[in-house]
Design an enzyme around this catalytic site. Structure first.
Site, PDB file in Angstrom:
ATOM      1  CG  HIS A  27      -1.830  -0.815   1.436  1.00 50.89           C
ATOM      2  ND1 HIS A  27      -1.902  -1.698   2.515  1.00 50.89           N
ATOM      3  CD2 HIS A  27      -2.985  -1.397   0.561  1.00 50.89           C
ATOM      4  CE1 HIS A  27      -3.125  -2.739   2.428  1.00 50.89           C
ATOM      5  NE2 HIS A  27      -3.588  -2.330   1.085  1.00 50.89           N
ATOM      6  CE  LYS A  51     -12.913  -8.873   5.421  1.00 50.86           C
ATOM      7  NZ  LYS A  51     -12.264  -8.509   4.153  1.00 50.86           N
ATOM      8  NE  ARG A 100      -2.878  -6.720  -4.711  1.00 49.26           N
ATOM      9  CZ  ARG A 100      -3.646  -7.062  -3.561  1.00 49.26           C
ATOM     10  NH1 ARG A 100      -3.192  -7.392  -2.409  1.00 49.26           N
ATOM     11  NH2 ARG A 100      -5.008  -6.637  -3.652  1.00 49.26           N
ATOM     12  CB  SER A 137      -4.175  -6.374   4.663  1.00 49.85           C
ATOM     13  OG  SER A 137      -3.814  -5.135   4.343  1.00 49.85           O
TER      14      SER A 137
END
Ligand code: ADP
Length: 169
Positions: A27, A51, A100, A137
């Site tokens: 990040h 969540k 990514r 993460s």
């Protein structure tokens, strides 16, 4: 006042959105690169009521604040609802995202096209530094939970916060 606004120029703003639970070096690499391209970069921490994360929203914001302070043009805020509304309220014309791998692309493309259709906001993709192309993460949390070494994947401050949090659980 100094900067582009005082000179009558338009301030170039962008936003880096995400859940940042917690912020990783992947990040941070994208935020740093965005901060060198734009006058102001907002980091928008998404609130997802369904969540519960490892870190509270305020904790995530605090960590991001600290690790981005050196850039001097990064603001950190939470948001819920539509990212395009966040952008509209702050006159942000561009969303910056890291890509990514090809697997990120399908979904990111759909979101970019939807957001552009909703409000005209543009999405710019920055290819991830290959060092971080496997990094997320969730993976960091999983590895850290089982005692794996993640010191090279997150800023030292985040590493301390992770250790504290995981020893409480
Ligand atoms: P994750 O849980 O996948 O780490 P976030 O929702 O917090 O993700 O990520 C927000 C955005 O940050 C992603 O859409 C992506 O643009 C960027 N990002 C996440 N991880 C990386 C990484 N390793 N390298 C580059 N960009 C990343």
């Amino acid at each position: 006042m100094t900067g582009p606004e005082s000179e009558g120029k338009q301030v170039r703003r962008a936003v880096c959105p995400g859940s940042f639970d917690p912020i990783t070096n992947g990040h941070l690499d994208i935020i740093a690169r965005a901060s060198s391209l734009y006058d102001e970069v907002y980091v928008a921490v998404m609130i997802n009521q369904s969540k519960k994360g490892l870190f509270e929203i305020e904790e995530r914001i605090d960590l991001i604040h600290q690790v981005t302070a050196e850039y001097g043009n990064v603001r950190v805020e939470s948001f819920h609802g539509l990212l395009v509304d966040f952008c509209k309220q702050r006159e942000i014309p561009a969303i910056v995202k890291g890509l990514r791998a090809v697997s990120d692309f399908d979904y990111e493309l759909q979101m970019a096209q939807m957001n552009n259709g909703l409000s005209g906001v543009e999405t710019l993709f920055i290819p991830t530094n290959p060092t971080y192309s496997f990094l997320s993460s969730s993976l960091v949390k999983e590895v850290a939970t089982w005692g794996g070494d993640v010191a090279h994947l997150v800023p030292p401050l985040v590493l301390d916060a992770l250790r504290d949090r995981l020893t409480q659980h």
